[in-house]
Scaffold this motif. Structure first.
Motif, PDB file in Angstrom:
ATOM      1  N   ASP A 114      -4.507   8.434  -9.028  1.00  0.00           N
ATOM      2  CA  ASP A 114      -3.459   8.680  -9.999  1.00  0.00           C
ATOM      3  C   ASP A 114      -3.384   7.504 -10.974  1.00  0.00           C
ATOM      4  O   ASP A 114      -4.197   6.568 -10.900  1.00  0.00           O
ATOM      5  CB  ASP A 114      -2.107   8.945  -9.314  1.00  0.00           C
ATOM      6  N   SER A 115      -2.413   7.520 -11.882  1.00  0.00           N
ATOM      7  CA  SER A 115      -2.336   6.492 -12.920  1.00  0.00           C
ATOM      8  C   SER A 115      -1.894   5.140 -12.379  1.00  0.00           C
ATOM      9  O   SER A 115      -1.987   4.131 -13.082  1.00  0.00           O
ATOM     10  CB  SER A 115      -1.372   6.943 -14.020  1.00  0.00           C
ATOM     11  N   HIS A 116      -1.412   5.090 -11.134  1.00  0.00           N
ATOM     12  CA  HIS A 116      -0.959   3.835 -10.523  1.00  0.00           C
ATOM     13  C   HIS A 116      -2.015   3.234  -9.599  1.00  0.00           C
ATOM     14  O   HIS A 116      -1.739   2.226  -8.939  1.00  0.00           O
ATOM     15  CB  HIS A 116       0.343   4.062  -9.755  1.00  0.00           C
ATOM     16  N   GLY A 117      -3.181   3.841  -9.544  1.00  0.00           N
ATOM     17  CA  GLY A 117      -4.239   3.328  -8.685  1.00  0.00           C
ATOM     18  C   GLY A 117      -4.174   3.808  -7.255  1.00  0.00           C
ATOM     19  O   GLY A 117      -4.932   3.321  -6.399  1.00  0.00           O
ATOM     20  N   ASN A 118      -3.279   4.756  -6.946  1.00  0.00           N
ATOM     21  CA  ASN A 118      -3.230   5.348  -5.609  1.00  0.00           C
ATOM     22  C   ASN A 118      -4.357   6.358  -5.445  1.00  0.00           C
ATOM     23  O   ASN A 118      -4.632   7.147  -6.367  1.00  0.00           O
ATOM     24  CB  ASN A 118      -1.887   6.040  -5.370  1.00  0.00           C
ATOM     25  N   LEU A 119      -4.994   6.348  -4.294  1.00  0.00           N
ATOM     26  CA  LEU A 119      -6.096   7.267  -4.011  1.00  0.00           C
ATOM     27  C   LEU A 119      -5.598   8.387  -3.110  1.00  0.00           C
ATOM     28  O   LEU A 119      -4.999   8.132  -2.063  1.00  0.00           O
ATOM     29  CB  LEU A 119      -7.241   6.522  -3.326  1.00  0.00           C
ATOM     30  N   PHE A 120      -5.873   9.631  -3.508  1.00  0.00           N
ATOM     31  CA  PHE A 120      -5.501  10.811  -2.724  1.00  0.00           C
ATOM     32  C   PHE A 120      -6.778  11.530  -2.285  1.00  0.00           C
ATOM     33  O   PHE A 120      -7.738  11.634  -3.054  1.00  0.00           O
ATOM     34  CB  PHE A 120      -4.625  11.754  -3.549  1.00  0.00           C
ATOM     35  N   VAL A 121      -6.751  12.054  -1.069  1.00  0.00           N
ATOM     36  CA  VAL A 121      -7.912  12.738  -0.502  1.00  0.00           C
ATOM     37  C   VAL A 121      -7.422  13.976   0.245  1.00  0.00           C
ATOM     38  O   VAL A 121      -6.489  13.889   1.055  1.00  0.00           O
ATOM     39  CB  VAL A 121      -8.682  11.836   0.491  1.00  0.00           C
ATOM     40  N   VAL A 122      -8.026  15.124  -0.024  1.00  0.00           N
ATOM     41  CA  VAL A 122      -7.675  16.320   0.746  1.00  0.00           C
ATOM     42  C   VAL A 122      -8.497  16.343   2.027  1.00  0.00           C
ATOM     43  O   VAL A 122      -9.649  15.906   2.057  1.00  0.00           O
ATOM     44  CB  VAL A 122      -7.918  17.612  -0.072  1.00  0.00           C
ATOM     45  N   THR A 137      -4.479  -1.183  -2.901  1.00  0.00           N
ATOM     46  CA  THR A 137      -5.144  -2.174  -2.053  1.00  0.00           C
ATOM     47  C   THR A 137      -5.937  -1.535  -0.922  1.00  0.00           C
ATOM     48  O   THR A 137      -6.561  -2.242  -0.128  1.00  0.00           O
ATOM     49  CB  THR A 137      -4.111  -3.149  -1.454  1.00  0.00           C
ATOM     50  N   GLY A 138      -5.894  -0.211  -0.824  1.00  0.00           N
ATOM     51  CA  GLY A 138      -6.573   0.485   0.265  1.00  0.00           C
ATOM     52  C   GLY A 138      -5.728   0.670   1.496  1.00  0.00           C
ATOM     53  O   GLY A 138      -6.218   1.160   2.528  1.00  0.00           O
ATOM     54  N   THR A 139      -4.452   0.306   1.414  1.00  0.00           N
ATOM     55  CA  THR A 139      -3.541   0.436   2.549  1.00  0.00           C
ATOM     56  C   THR A 139      -3.059   1.881   2.676  1.00  0.00           C
ATOM     57  O   THR A 139      -2.628   2.479   1.676  1.00  0.00           O
ATOM     58  CB  THR A 139      -2.332  -0.497   2.373  1.00  0.00           C
ATOM     59  N   PRO A 140      -3.120   2.472   3.888  1.00  0.00           N
ATOM     60  CA  PRO A 140      -2.617   3.840   4.068  1.00  0.00           C
ATOM     61  C   PRO A 140      -1.139   3.959   3.731  1.00  0.00           C
ATOM     62  O   PRO A 140      -0.339   3.066   4.050  1.00  0.00           O
ATOM     63  CB  PRO A 140      -2.875   4.110   5.555  1.00  0.00           C
ATOM     64  N   VAL A 141      -0.776   5.048   3.073  1.00  0.00           N
ATOM     65  CA  VAL A 141       0.613   5.324   2.692  1.00  0.00           C
ATOM     66  C   VAL A 141       0.969   6.711   3.223  1.00  0.00           C
ATOM     67  O   VAL A 141       0.221   7.668   2.995  1.00  0.00           O
ATOM     68  CB  VAL A 141       0.792   5.283   1.162  1.00  0.00           C
ATOM     69  N   PRO A 142       2.079   6.867   3.935  1.00  0.00           N
ATOM     70  CA  PRO A 142       2.467   8.208   4.401  1.00  0.00           C
ATOM     71  C   PRO A 142       2.650   9.164   3.227  1.00  0.00           C
ATOM     72  O   PRO A 142       3.237   8.817   2.204  1.00  0.00           O
ATOM     73  CB  PRO A 142       3.803   7.950   5.130  1.00  0.00           C
TER      74      PRO A 142
END
Length: 360
Positions: A114-122, A137-142
């Protein structure tokens, strides 16, 4: 290259120039992943120049069944390892930087930032039906979503909404950045031909969907246009370059095919961009940073107007118009083939004003 047009107006014998320099986005290199000779022990990522020339190929011991990949804003490559349930972060030379794991990763599919650098994966597994999220940073986010079933494809729009391709019911779900379901868009009958494999947006916000029926459909404001492209051979992933050209990874043929963009209209007859790739499964364009050009300049002689194009504008087209009232009619007058500054002599128009622009 893609140019933001620069214009100036000539009034009688005076020349007023726009004081800001135009910028270009350089053509992008394409990265392709797949199984060379269909061998699971011979996984390669290949880099191609914009003209289709192979620049390099590399392997990595941490890659296993790469089903999707993308770049972050810093130019690092992220590759999905379907069998390992991981995502590998690589340099563009294939050196491992990090391995993302956990956080419900289970048979991961398409991924996007996304525009904030968060990575999403289905997560493709039928009993999982989840989307994993990692911060910059690669840290998992709920992250919790509802309404998705057997998700395979993912694309994120300019508002950070997630669009998820569901193979469970042949639909595309729109999800807010916080995980709330907005709508489910049906792609047609619940049969194999309409089963989606991957998604991508073009520069105008139109969503493109590849399907098992060897077709590509599009979605505009929730309205589906089916079978805009047919006759494909197992399309595995779609990607647009920054010129608006559409590239398709064709697993069945071991090729990358290209639908070229001509003045905002995609061609209906594709060309082969690269072939002999084995079981090609994914592709992604390396980001190209904007580069500033010098300003257009002009001099006025007795009976001629001389326009000087800046260096680095090779491939651009100089166009002219007599007014900027919609609809504007731009007329091509010169195609630049030189990387050096070029002077273009023109007869002065009897019109009181002329506008000029550079475009790709």
């Amino acid at each position: 290259m893609k140019l933001n047009y620069c214009r100036f107006v000539i009034i009688i014998n005076a020349v007023a120039l726009l004081l800001t320099a135009p910028t270009i986005s350089l053509a992008q290199n394409l990265f392709v992943a797949g199984l060379v000779n269909n061998s699971a022990n011979n996984i390669k990522v290949s880099e191609f120049a914009p003209n289709g020339t192979l620049l390099q190929s590399f392997g990595n011991a941490n890659l296993e069944n790469p089903t999707a990949m993308t770049f972050d804003s810093q130019g690092s490559l992220y590759v999905v390892n379907f069998d390992f349930n991981t995502i590998e972060k690589l340099t563009t030379n294939g050196v491992s930087l990090a391995t993302l794991s956990g956080n419900n990763l289970f048979e991961p599919g398409q991924l996007a930032f996304d525009s904030h650098g968060n990575l999403f994966v289905v997560n493709y597994n039928l009993t999982n039906n989840t989307v994993s999220k990692f911060d910059a940073t690669g840290t998992p986010v709920p992250f919790t979503v509802t309404g998705v079933t057997y998700p395979s494809g993912l694309a994120i729009d300019s508002y950070d909404n997630l669009f998820i391709a569901n193979q469970g019911d042949n639909s595309v779900s729109e999800i807010t950045p916080t995980g709330l379901l907005v709508t489910n868009i049906s792609l047609g009958p619940n049969d194999l031909a309409h089963t989606p494999t991957c998604l991508t947006f073009d520069q105008h916000g139109i969503l493109y969907v590849a399907e098992f029926g060897n077709t590509i459909s599009s979605i505009t404001d929730g309205v589906v246009t089916t079978n805009i492209y047919t006759g494909l051979n197992n399309p595995a992933q779609l990607a647009f370059d920054n010129r608006g050209n559409l590239f398709v990874a064709s697993v069945g043929a071991g090729t990358i095919i290209e639908y070229t963009n001509n003045a905002g209209i995609l061609s209906t007859n594709p060309t082969v961009f690269a072939s002999g790739l084995g079981q090609v499964t994914s592709l992604a364009f390396q980001p190209a940073p904007p580069t500033s050009l010098g300003r257009l300049s002009a001099t006025v002689a007795a009976d001629a107007l001389i326009i000087t194009l800046p260096p680095g504008s090779s491939g651009s087209i100089l166009e002219t118009a007599t007014n900027l009232s919609a609809p504007v009619t731009w007329t091509p007058i010169f195609t630049n083939t030189s990387t050096s500054p070029v002077s273009v002599p023109l007869l002065k128009s009897p019109a009181s004003a002329q506008f000029f622009r550079l475009r790709e």
